[in-house]
Design an enzyme around this catalytic site. Structure first.
Site, mmCIF file in Angstrom:
data_model
loop_
_atom_site.group_PDB
_atom_site.id
_atom_site.type_symbol
_atom_site.label_atom_id
_atom_site.label_comp_id
_atom_site.label_asym_id
_atom_site.label_seq_id
_atom_site.Cartn_x
_atom_site.Cartn_y
_atom_site.Cartn_z
ATOM 1 N N CYS A 214 20.712 44.412 44.019
ATOM 2 C CA CYS A 214 21.282 44.415 45.373
ATOM 3 C C CYS A 214 20.404 45.229 46.309
ATOM 4 C CB CYS A 214 22.691 44.965 45.344
ATOM 5 S SG CYS A 214 22.782 46.620 44.671
ATOM 6 N N GLU B 234 31.366 46.099 46.957
ATOM 7 C CA GLU B 234 29.926 46.348 47.123
ATOM 8 C C GLU B 234 29.274 44.984 47.112
ATOM 9 O OE1 GLU B 234 28.732 49.112 47.762
ATOM 10 O OE2 GLU B 234 30.030 50.628 46.876
HETATM 11 P P1 NAP Z 1 29.108 36.774 42.555
HETATM 12 O O1 NAP Z 1 28.804 35.355 42.343
HETATM 13 O O2 NAP Z 1 29.745 37.168 43.836
HETATM 14 O O3 NAP Z 1 30.035 37.202 41.325
HETATM 15 C C1 NAP Z 1 30.477 38.526 41.158
HETATM 16 C C2 NAP Z 1 31.745 38.533 40.324
HETATM 17 O O4 NAP Z 1 32.806 37.900 41.056
HETATM 18 C C3 NAP Z 1 31.631 37.747 39.024
HETATM 19 O O5 NAP Z 1 32.372 38.388 38.037
HETATM 20 C C4 NAP Z 1 32.266 36.402 39.392
HETATM 21 O O6 NAP Z 1 32.753 35.700 38.284
HETATM 22 C C5 NAP Z 1 33.383 36.863 40.285
HETATM 23 N N1 NAP Z 1 33.892 35.830 41.199
HETATM 24 C C6 NAP Z 1 33.334 34.656 41.563
HETATM 25 N N2 NAP Z 1 34.122 34.006 42.444
HETATM 26 C C7 NAP Z 1 35.211 34.768 42.645
HETATM 27 C C8 NAP Z 1 36.375 34.654 43.456
HETATM 28 N N3 NAP Z 1 36.573 33.604 44.260
HETATM 29 N N4 NAP Z 1 37.283 35.650 43.411
HETATM 30 C C9 NAP Z 1 37.080 36.740 42.636
HETATM 31 N N5 NAP Z 1 35.992 36.913 41.849
HETATM 32 C C10 NAP Z 1 35.069 35.938 41.852
HETATM 33 O O7 NAP Z 1 27.805 37.686 42.408
HETATM 34 P P2 NAP Z 1 26.721 37.677 41.238
HETATM 35 O O8 NAP Z 1 25.899 36.439 41.364
HETATM 36 O O9 NAP Z 1 27.346 37.991 39.927
HETATM 37 O O10 NAP Z 1 25.840 38.943 41.634
HETATM 38 C C11 NAP Z 1 24.828 38.909 42.590
HETATM 39 C C12 NAP Z 1 25.329 39.458 43.915
HETATM 40 O O11 NAP Z 1 25.853 40.754 43.722
HETATM 41 C C13 NAP Z 1 24.237 39.641 44.947
HETATM 42 O O12 NAP Z 1 24.700 39.221 46.204
HETATM 43 C C14 NAP Z 1 23.992 41.139 44.946
HETATM 44 O O13 NAP Z 1 23.454 41.665 46.138
HETATM 45 C C15 NAP Z 1 25.351 41.652 44.690
HETATM 46 N N6 NAP Z 1 25.296 43.009 44.155
HETATM 47 C C16 NAP Z 1 25.666 44.046 44.952
HETATM 48 C C17 NAP Z 1 25.595 45.341 44.483
HETATM 49 C C18 NAP Z 1 26.003 46.507 45.334
HETATM 50 O O14 NAP Z 1 26.201 47.584 44.789
HETATM 51 N N7 NAP Z 1 26.143 46.346 46.635
HETATM 52 C C19 NAP Z 1 25.123 45.573 43.192
HETATM 53 C C20 NAP Z 1 24.747 44.495 42.398
HETATM 54 C C21 NAP Z 1 24.850 43.215 42.883
HETATM 55 P P3 NAP Z 1 31.900 34.466 37.667
HETATM 56 O O15 NAP Z 1 30.641 35.048 37.179
HETATM 57 O O16 NAP Z 1 32.761 33.960 36.591
HETATM 58 O O17 NAP Z 1 31.677 33.494 38.796
#
Ligand code: NAP
Length: 483
Positions: free
Chosen positions: A283, A249
């Site tokens: 999101c 997602e």
């Molecule tokens: P993110 O930076 O993509 O991080 C999400 C998760 O992935 C965190 O646990 C992060 O760990 C981990 N991660 C980072 N790099 C990774 C890699 N290379 N491989 C595997 N995992 C990795 O996103 P965020 O800043 O936490 O959240 C905001 C984003 O989430 C926005 O784009 C938002 O739209 C999206 N979102 C989508 C939904 C939906 O349902 N579609 C809902 C909520 C949020 P670390 O924190 O340790 O880097």
């Protein structure tokens, strides 16, 4: 600062490296955050080992027995709502009332999946052969890796963990580093409520390192991710290398269309709610407002008035409508986009800077911002900012509005405000998003219905509702000749 620990097989564990990583202060600048264990592959290996070892015992329970466990987790979570909501407010800057609302929703999600335990877990199919009983049953996948973002630090993990456990899987959970303390407390709450050690294991630390180790581990049967599109794409490509079942997602650039026949009171309320709650860090947050020409001026003026009345303040302060962003860097990047849009001809109607009124202990605050005269070609009209910023675009008619809605790589949520049934249906058919809203805000999905995005917002599977079981379990067909 006391350090956080990984939780493996019910035990607090230091990282094998023996080191911790400092995290600095909370978004509102008031608290020193607890350091993270400096996790490496050895810790991930132990967490997966624990989940794999617990699988035979957990998956052997009946669905209703596992449902009972979820009901106990719901009660435990409800009883810790106050403390956990305060932690959320401090760690990610979510206003306290919203944090409480998130937990109340997560409790209902657990109860919903507990109830689902009593639904049919398979189906009977008519066999064309004599004396053959043909049936389908749902089986767990095995060890599920769950990787979650910081913006709904309780609800999103539960939307994944609850159906995964219900279906008989065990879980290794890697939460966002920015929400690690909430994840630790939630895990402790669940273990104290009687969840078997090893059914849920928590690993904190670098997303890239832990994510890669989990996806590459042959004992992991599926990965479920919510976060940014960039990371989700990277992860799903890595998962595809070993044909690993993968749900992502991802991001959004959600639009509200205001048609000329809209109820403007309703539309303006929904835009304010959808765009500025939790400072636009959802999101499904509204980040584009596409208005038909005859009502553009009126909508712009009404929004500007409403924005000037919103209270920006610390997340624990009574009356705060929007708190800080997750980091000062998030504000800098939003401001860069705002300045670039201005240079390209857009006009700041409200906000557009860090707030000037009030006392703030950090640079992570941004005044609620509205930009008018935005063109679809400007980066601000297609880039996810994750900030309290709305780009207002004008459309000639509904068809023009729909093409603007569809002109980004995202496809999460889109709304239309109209009093015409024809316009509502036309929009619902043509908007290329996973969640269509009519006379409702873009944010605010209900957990009993499937949720997910099209295009770069998702990878096809849906979560929530019974759709969750399609991802978290696997169907097996059994043909049995009895004579
Ligand atoms: P993110 O930076 O993509 O991080 C999400 C998760 O992935 C965190 O646990 C992060 O760990 C981990 N991660 C980072 N790099 C990774 C890699 N290379 N491989 C595997 N995992 C990795 O996103 P965020 O800043 O936490 O959240 C905001 C984003 O989430 C926005 O784009 C938002 O739209 C999206 N979102 C989508 C939904 C939906 O349902 N579609 C809902 C909520 C949020 P670390 O924190 O340790 O880097």
């Amino acid at each position: 600062v006391t350090e956080l620990a990984n939780v493996i097989h019910g035990q607090n564990r230091r990282a094998a490296s023996g080191r911790w990583d400092e995290r600095g202060r909370s978004p509102d600048g008031t608290e020193e955050l607890r350091a993270l264990p400096s996790t490496d592959e050895r810790d991930v290996d132990q967490a997966v080992e624990s989940a794999a070892a617990t699988l035979p015992e957990w998956s052997a329970l009946t669905w209703p027995r596992r449902g009972e466990m979820l009901r106990a987790l719901a009660a435990a979570l409800a009883s810790q709502s106050e403390d956990l909501a305060t932690q959320i407010a401090i760690e990610v800057g979510k206003p306290l009332g919203e944090a409480k609302g998130e937990i109340a929703n997560a409790v209902r999600v657990l109860e919903y999946f507990a109830g689902l335990a009593f639904h049919s877990e398979g189906e009977l199919v008519s066999s064309a052969r004599d004396a053959v009983h043909l049936f389908v049953e749902r089986r767990p996948l095995g060890v599920v890796a769950a990787i979650t973002p910081w913006n709904f630090p309780v609800n999103i993990p539960i939307v994944k963990i609850a159906p995964a456990l219900l279906a008989g899987n065990t879980v290794v959970w890697k939460p966002a580093s920015a929400a690690a303390a909430v994840a630790y407390e939630l895990t402790q709450c669940f273990l104290a409520a009687g969840l078997p050690p090893g059914a849920l294991n928590l690993v904190l630390g670098s997303g890239e390192l832990i994510g890669s180790a989990l996806v590459d581990d042959p004992r992991v049967a599926a990965v479920t991710f919510t976060g940014s599109t960039e990371v989700g794409k990277q992860l799903s490509q890595r998962a595809a290398r070993r044909s690993l079942r993968c749900l992502c997602e991802m991001g959004g650039k959600n639009a509200v269309v205001v048609a000329r026949d809209a109820d403007l009171d309703l539309a303006v309320d929904a835009i304010v709610e959808g765009a500025f709650r939790f400072a636009g860090q959802k999101c499904t947050a509204t980040s584009r407002v596409i208005v038909e020409a005859p009502v553009r001026r009126e909508v712009t003026e009404r929004l500007a008035r409403r924005l000037s009345e919103l209270t920006v303040g610390p997340p624990l302060q009574v009356g705060t409508y929007l708190g800080p962003l997750i980091s000062a860097g998030g504000v800098d990047s939003a401001l860069d986009h705002i300045r670039a849009a201005e240079a390209a001809g857009a006009r700041v109607v409200a906000g557009g800077n860090r707030p000037t009124a009030g006392q703030f202990a950090s640079d992570a605050y941004l005044a609620p911002t509205l930009l008018d005269k935005v063109a679809p070609s400007m980066p601000i009209a297609s880039t996810e900012l994750f900030a309290p910023v709305v780009a207002l675009l004008e459309a000639r008619n509904l068809n023009d509005a729909v093409s603007i809605v569809n002109a980004t790589r995202y496809g999460l949520s889109a709304s239309v405000f109209t009093s015409s049934l024809t316009s509502a249906f036309t929009f619902a058919r043509k908007a290329d998003v996973g969640a269509v809203q009519v006379n409702l805000a873009t944010a605010g999905a209900e957990f009993q219905a499937p949720f997910g995005g099209t295009k770069d917002s998702g990878t096809g599977f849906r979560e929530q509702g019974t759709a969750s079981l399609e991802f978290y379990s696997e169907k097996r067909t059994i043909a049995m000749r009895y004579a």
